[in-house]
Design a protein around this motif. Sequence first.
Motif, PDB file in Angstrom:
ATOM      1  N   ILE A 106       7.430  -6.766 159.910  1.00  0.00           N
ATOM      2  CA  ILE A 106       8.799  -6.690 159.375  1.00  0.00           C
ATOM      3  C   ILE A 106       8.905  -7.502 158.079  1.00  0.00           C
ATOM      4  O   ILE A 106       9.465  -7.030 157.087  1.00  0.00           O
ATOM      5  N   LEU A 107       8.353  -8.707 158.089  1.00  0.00           N
ATOM      6  CA  LEU A 107       8.422  -9.562 156.898  1.00  0.00           C
ATOM      7  C   LEU A 107       7.636  -8.953 155.742  1.00  0.00           C
ATOM      8  O   LEU A 107       8.086  -9.003 154.589  1.00  0.00           O
ATOM      9  N   LEU A 108       6.478  -8.384 156.025  1.00  0.00           N
ATOM     10  CA  LEU A 108       5.703  -7.723 154.969  1.00  0.00           C
ATOM     11  C   LEU A 108       6.485  -6.542 154.398  1.00  0.00           C
ATOM     12  O   LEU A 108       6.500  -6.327 153.180  1.00  0.00           O
ATOM     13  N   ASP A 109       7.160  -5.795 155.258  1.00  0.00           N
ATOM     14  CA  ASP A 109       7.977  -4.672 154.797  1.00  0.00           C
ATOM     15  C   ASP A 109       9.109  -5.167 153.895  1.00  0.00           C
ATOM     16  O   ASP A 109       9.361  -4.603 152.824  1.00  0.00           O
ATOM     17  N   GLN A 110       9.788  -6.232 154.300  1.00  0.00           N
ATOM     18  CA  GLN A 110      10.877  -6.793 153.485  1.00  0.00           C
ATOM     19  C   GLN A 110      10.362  -7.292 152.139  1.00  0.00           C
ATOM     20  O   GLN A 110      10.956  -7.016 151.095  1.00  0.00           O
ATOM     21  N   LEU A 111       9.279  -8.023 152.179  1.00  0.00           N
ATOM     22  CA  LEU A 111       8.700  -8.590 150.961  1.00  0.00           C
ATOM     23  C   LEU A 111       8.308  -7.488 149.980  1.00  0.00           C
ATOM     24  O   LEU A 111       8.616  -7.558 148.793  1.00  0.00           O
ATOM     25  N   ASN A 112       7.638  -6.465 150.485  1.00  0.00           N
ATOM     26  CA  ASN A 112       7.200  -5.374 149.618  1.00  0.00           C
ATOM     27  C   ASN A 112       8.362  -4.528 149.120  1.00  0.00           C
ATOM     28  O   ASN A 112       8.320  -4.029 147.996  1.00  0.00           O
ATOM     29  N   ALA A 113       9.407  -4.376 149.931  1.00  0.00           N
ATOM     30  CA  ALA A 113      10.595  -3.656 149.467  1.00  0.00           C
ATOM     31  C   ALA A 113      11.216  -4.385 148.274  1.00  0.00           C
ATOM     32  O   ALA A 113      11.730  -3.756 147.348  1.00  0.00           O
ATOM     33  N   CYS A 114      11.139  -5.703 148.276  1.00  0.00           N
ATOM     34  CA  CYS A 114      11.668  -6.479 147.152  1.00  0.00           C
ATOM     35  C   CYS A 114      10.816  -6.312 145.901  1.00  0.00           C
ATOM     36  O   CYS A 114      11.355  -6.189 144.806  1.00  0.00           O
ATOM     37  N   TYR A 115       9.509  -6.312 146.060  1.00  0.00           N
ATOM     38  CA  TYR A 115       8.662  -6.356 144.867  1.00  0.00           C
ATOM     39  C   TYR A 115       8.150  -4.999 144.391  1.00  0.00           C
ATOM     40  O   TYR A 115       8.271  -4.674 143.207  1.00  0.00           O
ATOM     41  N   ASP A 146       7.780  -1.744 146.615  1.00  0.00           N
ATOM     42  CA  ASP A 146       7.875  -0.579 147.486  1.00  0.00           C
ATOM     43  C   ASP A 146       9.290  -0.010 147.402  1.00  0.00           C
ATOM     44  O   ASP A 146      10.231  -0.591 147.948  1.00  0.00           O
ATOM     45  N   LYS A 147       9.429   1.093 146.720  1.00  0.00           N
ATOM     46  CA  LYS A 147      10.754   1.685 146.528  1.00  0.00           C
ATOM     47  C   LYS A 147      11.278   2.194 147.862  1.00  0.00           C
ATOM     48  O   LYS A 147      10.666   3.037 148.500  1.00  0.00           O
ATOM     49  N   SER A 148      12.395   1.632 148.278  1.00  0.00           N
ATOM     50  CA  SER A 148      13.016   2.072 149.524  1.00  0.00           C
ATOM     51  C   SER A 148      14.525   2.158 149.317  1.00  0.00           C
ATOM     52  O   SER A 148      14.993   3.073 148.665  1.00  0.00           O
ATOM     53  N   TRP A 149      15.270   1.185 149.782  1.00  0.00           N
ATOM     54  CA  TRP A 149      16.724   1.220 149.657  1.00  0.00           C
ATOM     55  C   TRP A 149      17.198   0.934 148.226  1.00  0.00           C
ATOM     56  O   TRP A 149      18.290   1.319 147.838  1.00  0.00           O
ATOM     57  N   PHE A 150      16.381   0.221 147.484  1.00  0.00           N
ATOM     58  CA  PHE A 150      16.743  -0.100 146.105  1.00  0.00           C
ATOM     59  C   PHE A 150      15.472  -0.117 145.264  1.00  0.00           C
ATOM     60  O   PHE A 150      14.367  -0.148 145.793  1.00  0.00           O
ATOM     61  N   ILE A 151      15.656  -0.105 143.958  1.00  0.00           N
ATOM     62  CA  ILE A 151      14.510  -0.121 143.050  1.00  0.00           C
ATOM     63  C   ILE A 151      13.841  -1.492 143.140  1.00  0.00           C
ATOM     64  O   ILE A 151      14.508  -2.515 143.004  1.00  0.00           O
ATOM     65  N   PRO A 152      12.547  -1.535 143.373  1.00  0.00           N
ATOM     66  CA  PRO A 152      11.874  -2.829 143.509  1.00  0.00           C
ATOM     67  C   PRO A 152      11.756  -3.550 142.169  1.00  0.00           C
ATOM     68  O   PRO A 152      11.759  -2.943 141.097  1.00  0.00           O
TER      69      PRO A 152
END
Length: 164
Positions: free
Chosen positions: A6-15, A17-23
């Motif tokens: 979960i933490l890796l997913d959150q971290l990568n979404a921030c930097y 990994d395009k998901s809910w918002f542009i990284p």
Amino acid sequence: MNYKSILLDQLNACYNDKSWFIPLQEILIDLNAAQAAWENESKQSIWSIVNHLNFWNEKWLERYNLEQFESKSSINNDDTFYVNPHSINDIEWKKTLQRLETVFKSWNRALEESEDHKLITEIPSYFNAPWWGVVSNLCIHNAYHIGQIMLLKKQLLSLSQKTD
């Protein structure tokens, strides 16, 4: 699913990994130093916020790796936003971006190499918060500032379109 994934997913979404918002990596990739240093009426700049993110991501990574947290800190949060006005050039901006990439890669590596029990370990000198909660909140902090950066970039692009 565990804390680590979960933490890796959150971290990568921030930097990156395009998901809910542009990284963050995608937002910053096409900016030059002058654009990154541009300040809005509130005296905020993309560069200053990236410096702030670099500082806190590095600080918490150091704490995580050392498994220590100093209870008394002399950090003035405002200082973490500082951009040296004499160093506003594309070489320094690229160094800032490299520092950002390095800290996110280092966080990924640290989490991937962590034992699951480390993430549930509480930090007595930090409200007895477990490491998974601290890292999760760090990701929320990153996401908050990524939103600010995106708004600043939109303001900057809007101004440049008006002057064209």
